[in-house]
Scaffold this motif. Sequence first.
Motif, PDB file in Angstrom:
ATOM      1  N   ILE A 314       0.837  -1.202   0.000  1.00 16.70           N
ATOM      2  CA  ILE A 314       0.000   0.000   0.000  1.00 16.70           C
ATOM      3  C   ILE A 314       0.871   1.251   0.000  1.00 16.70           C
ATOM      4  O   ILE A 314       0.570   2.235  -0.696  1.00 16.70           O
ATOM      5  CB  ILE A 314      -0.947  -0.014   1.217  1.00 16.70           C
ATOM      6  CG1 ILE A 314      -1.969  -1.145   1.069  1.00 16.70           C
ATOM      7  CG2 ILE A 314      -1.666   1.326   1.372  1.00 16.70           C
ATOM      8  CD1 ILE A 314      -2.898  -1.316   2.264  1.00 16.70           C
ATOM      9  N   LEU A 315       1.969   1.235   0.777  1.00 16.06           N
ATOM     10  CA  LEU A 315       2.872   2.394   0.799  1.00 16.06           C
ATOM     11  C   LEU A 315       3.425   2.671  -0.598  1.00 16.06           C
ATOM     12  O   LEU A 315       3.498   3.825  -1.033  1.00 16.06           O
ATOM     13  CB  LEU A 315       4.015   2.140   1.780  1.00 16.06           C
ATOM     14  CG  LEU A 315       5.050   3.258   1.928  1.00 16.06           C
ATOM     15  CD1 LEU A 315       4.405   4.523   2.473  1.00 16.06           C
ATOM     16  CD2 LEU A 315       6.200   2.823   2.834  1.00 16.06           C
ATOM     17  N   GLN A 326       4.295   9.343   4.163  1.00 16.24           N
ATOM     18  CA  GLN A 326       5.525   8.962   4.844  1.00 16.24           C
ATOM     19  C   GLN A 326       5.543   7.496   5.280  1.00 16.24           C
ATOM     20  O   GLN A 326       6.573   6.835   5.191  1.00 16.24           O
ATOM     21  CB  GLN A 326       5.716   9.844   6.095  1.00 16.24           C
ATOM     22  CG  GLN A 326       5.760  11.335   5.797  1.00 16.24           C
ATOM     23  CD  GLN A 326       6.913  11.708   4.893  1.00 16.24           C
ATOM     24  OE1 GLN A 326       8.068  11.474   5.225  1.00 16.24           O
ATOM     25  NE2 GLN A 326       6.600  12.268   3.733  1.00 16.24           N
ATOM     26  N   ALA A 327       4.428   6.991   5.793  1.00 16.55           N
ATOM     27  CA  ALA A 327       4.397   5.627   6.319  1.00 16.55           C
ATOM     28  C   ALA A 327       2.956   5.155   6.404  1.00 16.55           C
ATOM     29  O   ALA A 327       2.012   5.968   6.407  1.00 16.55           O
ATOM     30  CB  ALA A 327       5.045   5.573   7.705  1.00 16.55           C
ATOM     31  N   VAL A 328       2.773   3.823   6.474  1.00 18.92           N
ATOM     32  CA  VAL A 328       1.442   3.240   6.673  1.00 18.92           C
ATOM     33  C   VAL A 328       1.535   2.154   7.729  1.00 18.92           C
ATOM     34  O   VAL A 328       2.604   1.591   7.983  1.00 18.92           O
ATOM     35  CB  VAL A 328       0.855   2.657   5.369  1.00 18.92           C
ATOM     36  CG1 VAL A 328       0.794   3.696   4.271  1.00 18.92           C
ATOM     37  CG2 VAL A 328       1.642   1.442   4.911  1.00 18.92           C
ATOM     38  N   THR A 335      -8.353  -2.069   8.600  1.00 19.99           N
ATOM     39  CA  THR A 335      -8.028  -0.760   9.157  1.00 19.99           C
ATOM     40  C   THR A 335      -6.641  -0.318   8.698  1.00 19.99           C
ATOM     41  O   THR A 335      -5.705  -1.116   8.683  1.00 19.99           O
ATOM     42  CB  THR A 335      -8.060  -0.798  10.696  1.00 19.99           C
ATOM     43  OG1 THR A 335      -9.353  -1.263  11.115  1.00 19.99           O
ATOM     44  CG2 THR A 335      -7.822   0.582  11.295  1.00 19.99           C
ATOM     45  N   LEU A 336      -6.519   0.974   8.337  1.00 19.40           N
ATOM     46  CA  LEU A 336      -5.249   1.501   7.849  1.00 19.40           C
ATOM     47  C   LEU A 336      -4.981   2.869   8.458  1.00 19.40           C
ATOM     48  O   LEU A 336      -5.864   3.721   8.501  1.00 19.40           O
ATOM     49  CB  LEU A 336      -5.293   1.629   6.323  1.00 19.40           C
ATOM     50  CG  LEU A 336      -4.041   2.165   5.631  1.00 19.40           C
ATOM     51  CD1 LEU A 336      -2.896   1.153   5.737  1.00 19.40           C
ATOM     52  CD2 LEU A 336      -4.321   2.482   4.163  1.00 19.40           C
ATOM     53  N   ILE A 374       2.609   6.187  14.001  1.00 21.16           N
ATOM     54  CA  ILE A 374       1.451   5.355  13.660  1.00 21.16           C
ATOM     55  C   ILE A 374       1.611   3.910  14.126  1.00 21.16           C
ATOM     56  O   ILE A 374       0.662   3.123  14.009  1.00 21.16           O
ATOM     57  CB  ILE A 374       1.137   5.396  12.145  1.00 21.16           C
ATOM     58  CG1 ILE A 374       2.344   4.964  11.310  1.00 21.16           C
ATOM     59  CG2 ILE A 374       0.640   6.760  11.746  1.00 21.16           C
ATOM     60  CD1 ILE A 374       2.019   4.841   9.830  1.00 21.16           C
ATOM     61  N   SER A 375       2.777   3.549  14.655  1.00 20.77           N
ATOM     62  CA  SER A 375       2.905   2.236  15.279  1.00 20.77           C
ATOM     63  C   SER A 375       2.371   2.236  16.705  1.00 20.77           C
ATOM     64  O   SER A 375       2.264   1.188  17.341  1.00 20.77           O
ATOM     65  CB  SER A 375       4.365   1.782  15.281  1.00 20.77           C
ATOM     66  OG  SER A 375       5.151   2.582  16.134  1.00 20.77           O
ATOM     67  N   ASP A 376       2.024   3.425  17.216  1.00 21.24           N
ATOM     68  CA  ASP A 376       1.481   3.595  18.563  1.00 21.24           C
ATOM     69  C   ASP A 376      -0.013   3.897  18.440  1.00 21.24           C
ATOM     70  O   ASP A 376      -0.404   5.025  18.120  1.00 21.24           O
ATOM     71  CB  ASP A 376       2.217   4.736  19.269  1.00 21.24           C
ATOM     72  CG  ASP A 376       1.742   4.978  20.695  1.00 21.24           C
ATOM     73  OD1 ASP A 376       0.735   4.357  21.110  1.00 21.24           O
ATOM     74  OD2 ASP A 376       2.367   5.800  21.396  1.00 21.24           O
TER      75      ASP A 376
END
Length: 471
Positions: A314-315, A326-328, A335-336, A374-376
């Motif tokens: 997707i990135l 920047q990131a996914v 969910t994204l 986004i990892s949090d």
Amino acid sequence: MLGNDLRTFLGEMKQKYPSEYVEVEKEISGEYETTAIVTKLEMERRTPILYFKNVKGTNFPVVVNVCASRALVAAGLGIAKDDLPQTYLHALNNMIKPVMAQSGPVQEIVSLGDQADLMKFPQMTYNNIDGGHYISGGIVMAKDPDHGTYNCSYDRLMVKGPRKLGIYMTPGRHLGQIYEKCEQRGKPMELAIVVGNHPAWCMGALFIGSYATDERDVMGGLMGTPLEVIPAKTVDLNVPALAEIVIEGEVVPFEREPEGPYGEFTGHSAGALNRPFINVKAITHRKGAIFHDVCGGPHREQLLMTTIPMEPSILHFLQSNIPAVQAVRCPAPFTLFVSIKKTREGQAKQVLLTAFAADMLTKHCVVVDDDIDISDNAAVIRAIATRVQADRDLFIIKKVTHDELDPSRENDIPASDKVGIDATAKPSLAIFASKPKVPKEVMDRIKLEDFVASSPKRQREPFPVGSSMGD
């Protein structure tokens, strides 16, 4: 690069990371018991590879959790866990086509026609709601009848007899489109089910992208060397020479039989419906073949196998269209989360619309500024709480094609509402409300060990630099 087949990978893991590789000598049943062990280990936040040597009713050993952590997959590719996304993106930009081998061990033992017998394999049942035995660790290979491009995918397979499998093909996905083309011609769809796969093959098969992309080329890019293939015995397909098991068959057009129910990655059951089925024509396998299984239900391996390739796929799509991305992160089914360096008003909504086009399974998408990790998950929730006004920043697209496995859909229609949330700072991050911080000079000066004793750390086998088995 480590060995390019499953058994070499397992040997490397056993030798280098013995705490993450467990051989079980005690006899075990495929009826719920392997899943029970996986479940109990997950409750302890443990996901080692499990090699069950003695499985009741079969001579084939079963291995699970091959791709149950990012670090295991990374180790299989000879890289650090943190390098997985970039490695996958590099593979997408440097695909390597398969090469034909003269022979392969996957055809050491060949059973044709009536001699083919699915019942000799481990009969796996994962959950109390499953409608029967399932093969869930096989990569299904088929090719487009017009262009000859291969598609590789994971599709659940219900054992319906010695030479018959029910199959669930996600509507709108590429395998389903190939089958539709075959039905339009009134011809069966030939396929091969590959069981016993190296992690690079697993990750390549789960690529999300163009219909025209041959996932075998992605596998080659991930391995840094071509996938070796040989002709199948009874179908017009080339299959991996170093696989453990290959099941050859065809899906007849316009015929349906009940398939399901089955406990899915959503944590819910997908009920029984009339679906296509496979007539098995041949089974080939290695001597001493290993039955590679993926526990059905919301278990770590099934969730991660989808997530690891989904995020860079997707990135890659988003950055090709919108460089501000920047990131996914895929934190949960359907969910994204997307992080962007916003440069203009309306850009977040452009990203949301593009994300829905990138993958039909994306149902809820949240876009945040690049100051949010986004990892949090908690950080993303705070962004929604403090940067969103619903009438301004939330929109709904009604009834878009989606996965039949979504238990919230209405009236058995394979469509769901898509929800986009613009959780970026308005009008820009630069002039949004300031974040409270401890002054940098104080953070640099204070040494935690001068004030608080450190907690003992659990000892583990070291994975490559940048890796940990916690994810």
